[in-house]
Design a protein around this motif. Structure first.
Motif, PDB file in Angstrom:
ATOM      1  N   ALA A 414      64.964  12.299 -33.135  1.00 40.47           N
ATOM      2  CA  ALA A 414      65.959  13.386 -33.086  1.00 40.47           C
ATOM      3  C   ALA A 414      65.401  14.636 -33.773  1.00 40.47           C
ATOM      4  O   ALA A 414      65.487  15.752 -33.244  1.00 40.47           O
ATOM      5  N   LYS A 416      62.229  15.220 -34.308  1.00 33.89           N
ATOM      6  CA  LYS A 416      61.018  15.679 -33.595  1.00 33.89           C
ATOM      7  C   LYS A 416      61.374  16.549 -32.391  1.00 33.89           C
ATOM      8  O   LYS A 416      60.765  17.578 -32.155  1.00 33.89           O
ATOM      9  N   PHE A 417      62.425  16.141 -31.643  1.00 31.35           N
ATOM     10  CA  PHE A 417      62.712  16.847 -30.392  1.00 31.35           C
ATOM     11  C   PHE A 417      63.730  17.981 -30.520  1.00 31.35           C
ATOM     12  O   PHE A 417      63.884  18.761 -29.595  1.00 31.35           O
ATOM     13  N   ASP A 447      71.933  14.329 -31.993  1.00 33.69           N
ATOM     14  CA  ASP A 447      71.170  15.562 -32.227  1.00 33.69           C
ATOM     15  C   ASP A 447      71.631  16.664 -31.282  1.00 33.69           C
ATOM     16  O   ASP A 447      72.424  16.412 -30.369  1.00 33.69           O
ATOM     17  N   GLY A 451      68.028  16.985 -24.933  1.00 30.82           N
ATOM     18  CA  GLY A 451      68.699  16.002 -24.065  1.00 30.82           C
ATOM     19  C   GLY A 451      67.704  15.270 -23.178  1.00 30.82           C
ATOM     20  O   GLY A 451      66.538  15.670 -23.057  1.00 30.82           O
ATOM     21  N   ILE A 452      68.177  14.180 -22.589  1.00 36.25           N
ATOM     22  CA  ILE A 452      67.302  13.359 -21.741  1.00 36.25           C
ATOM     23  C   ILE A 452      67.985  13.201 -20.388  1.00 36.25           C
ATOM     24  O   ILE A 452      69.157  12.830 -20.327  1.00 36.25           O
ATOM     25  N   LYS A 465      55.878   4.531 -22.821  1.00 28.85           N
ATOM     26  CA  LYS A 465      56.418   5.505 -21.869  1.00 28.85           C
ATOM     27  C   LYS A 465      57.177   6.598 -22.623  1.00 28.85           C
ATOM     28  O   LYS A 465      57.969   6.318 -23.515  1.00 28.85           O
ATOM     29  N   GLN A 467      59.171  10.653 -21.749  1.00 33.76           N
ATOM     30  CA  GLN A 467      59.803  11.308 -20.601  1.00 33.76           C
ATOM     31  C   GLN A 467      58.704  11.780 -19.657  1.00 33.76           C
ATOM     32  O   GLN A 467      57.702  12.350 -20.102  1.00 33.76           O
ATOM     33  N   GLU A 473      53.979  14.337 -28.972  1.00 34.93           N
ATOM     34  CA  GLU A 473      53.160  13.555 -29.888  1.00 34.93           C
ATOM     35  C   GLU A 473      53.826  12.189 -30.094  1.00 34.93           C
ATOM     36  O   GLU A 473      55.032  12.102 -30.250  1.00 34.93           O
ATOM     37  N   GLY A 476      54.991   6.406 -27.671  1.00 31.45           N
ATOM     38  CA  GLY A 476      55.968   5.930 -26.677  1.00 31.45           C
ATOM     39  C   GLY A 476      56.355   4.483 -26.934  1.00 31.45           C
ATOM     40  O   GLY A 476      56.882   3.806 -26.067  1.00 31.45           O
ATOM     41  N   GLY A 478      58.066   3.550 -29.989  1.00 31.28           N
ATOM     42  CA  GLY A 478      59.171   3.492 -30.959  1.00 31.28           C
ATOM     43  C   GLY A 478      60.455   2.927 -30.381  1.00 31.28           C
ATOM     44  O   GLY A 478      61.033   1.978 -30.938  1.00 31.28           O
ATOM     45  N   SER A 503      71.504  14.587 -27.588  1.00 28.01           N
ATOM     46  CA  SER A 503      71.496  13.162 -27.249  1.00 28.01           C
ATOM     47  C   SER A 503      72.188  12.377 -28.343  1.00 28.01           C
ATOM     48  O   SER A 503      72.268  12.814 -29.492  1.00 28.01           O
ATOM     49  N   PHE A 505      72.177   8.355 -29.656  1.00 32.15           N
ATOM     50  CA  PHE A 505      71.730   6.959 -29.584  1.00 32.15           C
ATOM     51  C   PHE A 505      72.643   6.168 -30.509  1.00 32.15           C
ATOM     52  O   PHE A 505      72.855   6.574 -31.647  1.00 32.15           O
TER      53      PHE A 505
HETATM   54  P1  ADP Z   1      57.522   8.473 -29.032  1.00 31.13           P
HETATM   55  O1  ADP Z   1      58.555   9.211 -29.772  1.00 31.13           O
HETATM   56  O2  ADP Z   1      56.468   7.908 -29.902  1.00 31.13           O
HETATM   57  O3  ADP Z   1      56.981   9.201 -27.858  1.00 31.13           O
HETATM   58  P2  ADP Z   1      59.697   6.722 -28.417  1.00 31.13           P
HETATM   59  O4  ADP Z   1      59.705   5.413 -27.743  1.00 31.13           O
HETATM   60  O5  ADP Z   1      60.317   6.802 -29.732  1.00 31.13           O
HETATM   61  O6  ADP Z   1      58.212   7.174 -28.448  1.00 31.13           O
HETATM   62  O7  ADP Z   1      60.406   7.758 -27.452  1.00 31.13           O
HETATM   63  C1  ADP Z   1      60.060   7.766 -26.094  1.00 31.13           C
HETATM   64  C2  ADP Z   1      60.435   9.081 -25.450  1.00 31.13           C
HETATM   65  O8  ADP Z   1      61.853   9.215 -25.383  1.00 31.13           O
HETATM   66  C3  ADP Z   1      60.005  10.289 -26.216  1.00 31.13           C
HETATM   67  O9  ADP Z   1      58.663  10.607 -25.935  1.00 31.13           O
HETATM   68  C4  ADP Z   1      60.958  11.348 -25.681  1.00 31.13           C
HETATM   69  O10 ADP Z   1      60.486  11.814 -24.429  1.00 31.13           O
HETATM   70  C5  ADP Z   1      62.236  10.595 -25.459  1.00 31.13           C
HETATM   71  N1  ADP Z   1      63.188  10.749 -26.567  1.00 31.13           N
HETATM   72  C6  ADP Z   1      63.436   9.878 -27.547  1.00 31.13           C
HETATM   73  N2  ADP Z   1      64.391  10.346 -28.392  1.00 31.13           N
HETATM   74  C7  ADP Z   1      64.740  11.561 -27.925  1.00 31.13           C
HETATM   75  C8  ADP Z   1      65.680  12.566 -28.355  1.00 31.13           C
HETATM   76  N3  ADP Z   1      66.453  12.399 -29.439  1.00 31.13           N
HETATM   77  N4  ADP Z   1      65.784  13.703 -27.619  1.00 31.13           N
HETATM   78  C9  ADP Z   1      65.006  13.874 -26.520  1.00 31.13           C
HETATM   79  N5  ADP Z   1      64.099  12.969 -26.060  1.00 31.13           N
HETATM   80  C10 ADP Z   1      63.970  11.842 -26.765  1.00 31.13           C
END
Ligand code: ADP
Length: 753
Positions: A414, A416-417, A447, A451-452, A465, A467, A473, A476, A478, A503, A505
């Motif tokens: 949250a 980071k993005f 956050d 958005g996704i 994986k 998006q 950074e 993929g 976590g 978003s 979670f």
């Molecule tokens: P990483 O963060 O190491 O890339 P994650 O598995 O934690 O791996 O997340 C995978 C992907 O999900 C992220 O690269 C991002 O594209 C998307 N994502 C996760 N959390 C968020 C968020 N809060 N807002 C937007 N995109 C998100």
């Protein structure tokens, strides 16, 4: 054919027909014999009555003048005229006083009752005669009576004749009827027998035989139907025979195909087994590779992270170098996260993810998430809100490390993005189940980020994986790891998101709540020691590791805060040094040449004088070594490489009791220091305040080292007296830090014999 012969005649169709027909004829003839003559008799007698009455009427009028004038001749003539009538047998004339005047009779008259019917106008049947009497009038004056007798003899004779004729006729009908049946039945039986013969032949397998019956009657139709039935049966039989032979062929074909398939399968099975062995081999190689990769990477990382941490603390370092050191530390930490994530996902894939539940404070868990991400959030000018519902339990039983890992990942993502706005971590109370003392808690991370898109949501939970359209950074991994951890804990991560808005979670967990009693045991885990207060000489620590850099890192860290450090390169060396130096703590690596850490602790435990020294395992082998096993071997605590300085400080605080000065220049609170100063004898004395039964129970638990029971008894009987409180706290602490040696000492004090 024998069957039809063996049917007794009385049971045959013919006999039944004969009996029936005979009965019918008998009934008809008997009826005719009895009823018809009787009816005839009635009719004829009726006619005779009328006839006799008529004769009498005529005679009475003819005879009246003869009687009136007493002219015997005339009377006799009239009477003779009457007797001319064949049936007339007697005629008698009476005067007015019923005195006989004249009488004539034939010789054949044999009547017995005479003069009984002298009346005017009466005709009756009497003793085989018809007697008719009539008054004789002269000028309408009754002057006498005339009585005429006619015989019924002829009528009866005719009727008897008629009856005999009927009897004869009946006998003829009876005889002829039966004869007709016998003769008529013979051809029918013959035709049935013919049919039976054919049936017999067909039964014996001559399927070409058919019944040939002449005529146009029912038997002919029966024979035709029978022939048609045999045709259909033969046809069906032929079909079945064909199918059977075909089936045999098919079965043969299938069997050979099956045999072929079996041999192919056997080959495939062999290949599969071979492939499985190969896969298992590959898996073992992969696990071994991961274990050694992890071990090999952790060892240098330990130095990189450790030394960069030391350098970060160095006040003399200039700004430029501080930036480099900071980058070094961050890169090291990033690399460590990467290694940990790869290890986690491979553990998950191998189904080896295990949870280790422990007593934890919910507030500690979410606070540590906040502390870790706070700096990053404020660097991006984001508001980081961490809030737990008032109703949430204070203490919970959960795998706090894994729960923290998930929350750090979600909040980390949250932060980071998200570019502007805020990130929230909320814990909401949902419900409580008093039966198993668990609480349902909802964890939400919200956050105001980009958005996704809906179609990407499934993708981002897959390992490696991100998006599809945004590279960021990270590995993929976590979310994949977090999702599996939450699943293992009994929940499910769900996502709602709106492009450009943010978003969310969230997941719901049912978590066991426990009561630790007082807050005494709560870890103040982020304390940084500045120095240790000691009387000279300074406390000694033995650092055992075959890698020089690791020894150097630990000794630097410990010497910085005032410990006197000794080094050993392997287990054997460590035992000698321990016997010689008698250190207060030993930090022991596990994988070492000559003698490993595990072998070394077994040997150390053989020396009475070394038993009280806490030995801390420091290992880079996080995959194959289980913490429980190491604690069971006698290690007091386990630290994984790379470690943070704070972890080493925490271990020191828990394992070595003395006065410390902390970073914020305060001395650890007096009660804590004095707790540690207490000796087992004093504590044993203080425990005597417990009621006898509880003391006994506690003593037993101490002897058996049942740490849960000990903690429960002590916490639920926490005293008011400050002095005694210290002893009780010390016992709780010892239980929480698995200080078995302390309990051995305490047991000796409580049971001096
Ligand atoms: P990483 O963060 O190491 O890339 P994650 O598995 O934690 O791996 O997340 C995978 C992907 O999900 C992220 O690269 C991002 O594209 C998307 N994502 C996760 N959390 C968020 C968020 N809060 N807002 C937007 N995109 C998100």
């Amino acid at each position: 054919m024998d069957e039809i012969k063996s049917i007794p005649f009385r049971k045959s169709l013919q006999a039944k027909l004969l009996i029936t027909v005979s009965l019918v004829i008998l009934v008809i003839c008997t009826t005719a014999y009895l009823v018809i003559p009787y009816l005839m008799e009635l009719i004829i007698i009726d006619a005779s009555l009328a006839n006799t009455r008529g004769i009498t009427d005529i005679a009475s009028s003819s005879i009246s003048s003869g009687l009136y004038f007493e002219d015997n001749e005339s009377v006799t003539n009239t009477m003779q005229n009457v007797l001319v009538y064949d049936e007339a047998r007697r005629i008698a004339l009476y005067d007015f006083n019923k005195k006989k005047f004249a009488e004539l009779r034939k010789t054949s008259y044999n009547g017995k009752k005479e003069n009984i019917l002298i009346e005017n106008n009466n005709t009756v049947k009497l003793d085989g005669y018809i007697v008719s009497s009539k008054g004789v009038y002269h000028n309408d004056t009754l002057i006498g009576y005339l009585v005429v007798y006619t015989t019924l003899e002829n009528i009866y004779a005719s009727i008897t004749q008629f009856r005999n004729a009927i009897l004869l006729f009946s006998l003829c009908v009876f005889g002829l009827g039966n004869l007709a049946i016998i003769l008529g039945f013979r051809p029918i039986v013959g035709r049935i027998k013919t049919m039976m013969k054919v049936v017999e032949k067909i039964t014996l397998g001559k399927y070409t035989e058919r019944v040939t019956v002449s005529g146009q009657d029912e038997i002919r139709y029966l024979a035709d139907s029978f022939n048609r039935m045999v045709d259909s049966v033969v046809q069906a039989y032929n079909n079945i025979a064909y199918t059977n032979s075909n089936l045999e062929y098919i079965v043969e074909q299938r069997t050979s195909a099956l045999n072929e398939e079996i041999s192919v399968r056997k080959v495939t099975e062999k290949e599969l087994l071979f492939a499985r062995d190969k896969a298992e081999e590959a898996n073992r190689t992969k696990s071994a590779f991961l274990a050694s990769m992890s071990h090999e990477l952790r060892t240098p990382l330990n130095s990189i992270i450790g030394f960069s941490q030391i350098l970060r603390e160095d006040k003399n370092i200039d700004v430029q170098n501080r930036v480099y050191v900071e980058m070094m530390y961050k890169s090291g930490s990033h690399l460590l996260d990467l290694i940990n994530e790869i290890l986690d996902i491979s553990k998950i894939e191998a189904g080896q993810l295990e949870l280790h539940e422990e007593n934890s404070y919910l507030a500690d868990i979410i606070e540590s998430v906040r502390l870790i991400l706070m700096t990053k959030a404020s660097e991006k000018n984001l508001l980081l809100i961490v809030r737990a519902d008032q109703q949430c339990p204070i203490s919970i039983l959960t795998d706090a490390r894994r729960l923290k890992q998930v929350l750090i990942n979600l909040v980390g993502n949250a932060v980071k993005f998200t570019k502007h706005g805020q990130v929230q971590l909320l814990v909401d109370f949902i419900s409580k189940n008093s039966e198993d003392s668990s609480t349902q808690l909802k964890f939400t991370v919200k956050d105001t980020g980009p958005g996704i898109p809906d179609h990407q949501i499934e993708r981002i939970f897959q390992p490696f994986k991100q998006q599809a359209t945004h590279y960021s950074e990270g590995t993929g991994l976590g979310l994949a790891i977090s999702a599996r951890i939450i699943e293992k804990m009994g929940g499910k991560i769900t996502v709602t998101s709106e492009i450009g808005v943010g978003s969310e979670f969230s997941f719901i967990l049912s978590i066991k709540t426990i009561d630790f009693g007082n807050e005494h045991s709560r870890n103040n885990n982020e304390k940084r020691i500045k120095s240790v207060i000691h009387k000279s000489p300074p406390p000694k620590i033995l650092v055992v590791d075959d890698v020089e850099a690791n020894r150097l890192l630990l000794t630097s860290l410990l010497e910085m805060i005032g410990f006197d450090c000794y080094e050993a390169e392997n287990g054997r060396d460590a035992i000698q040094k321990a016997l010689a130096v008698h250190p207060q703590i030993i930090f022991m690596d596990l994988m070492m040449p000559e003698m490993t850490g595990k072998e070394a602790i077994k040997k150390l435990n053989e020396y009475e004088e070394l038993l009280t020294i806490p030995v801390i395992a420091v290992t880079a082998d996080v995959l194959t070594e289980s913490e429980e096993d190491l604690l069971r071997l006698g290690f007091k605590e386990v630290i994984n490489k790379p470690f943070r300085i704070e972890q080493i400080h925490e271990v020191l605080l828990r394992s070595y009791s003395c006065d410390y000065i902390f970073e914020d220049d305060t001395i650890e609170d007096a009660s804590r220091v004095s707790e540690n100063d207490l000796n087992a004898g004093q504590i044993a004395q203080h425990l005597q305040i417990l009621p006898n039964n509880l003391l006994r129970e506690l003593n037993e638990a101490i002897v058996l080292q049942e740490l849960d029971v000990i903690t429960e008894i002590i916490k639920s009987n926490f005293p008011d007296n400050l002095e005694i409180q210290k002893s009780f706290s010390r016992v709780i602490k010892a239980a929480e830090t698995y200080d078995y040696k302390f309990f051995i000492k305490l047991s000796d004090e409580m049971n001096p014999d």
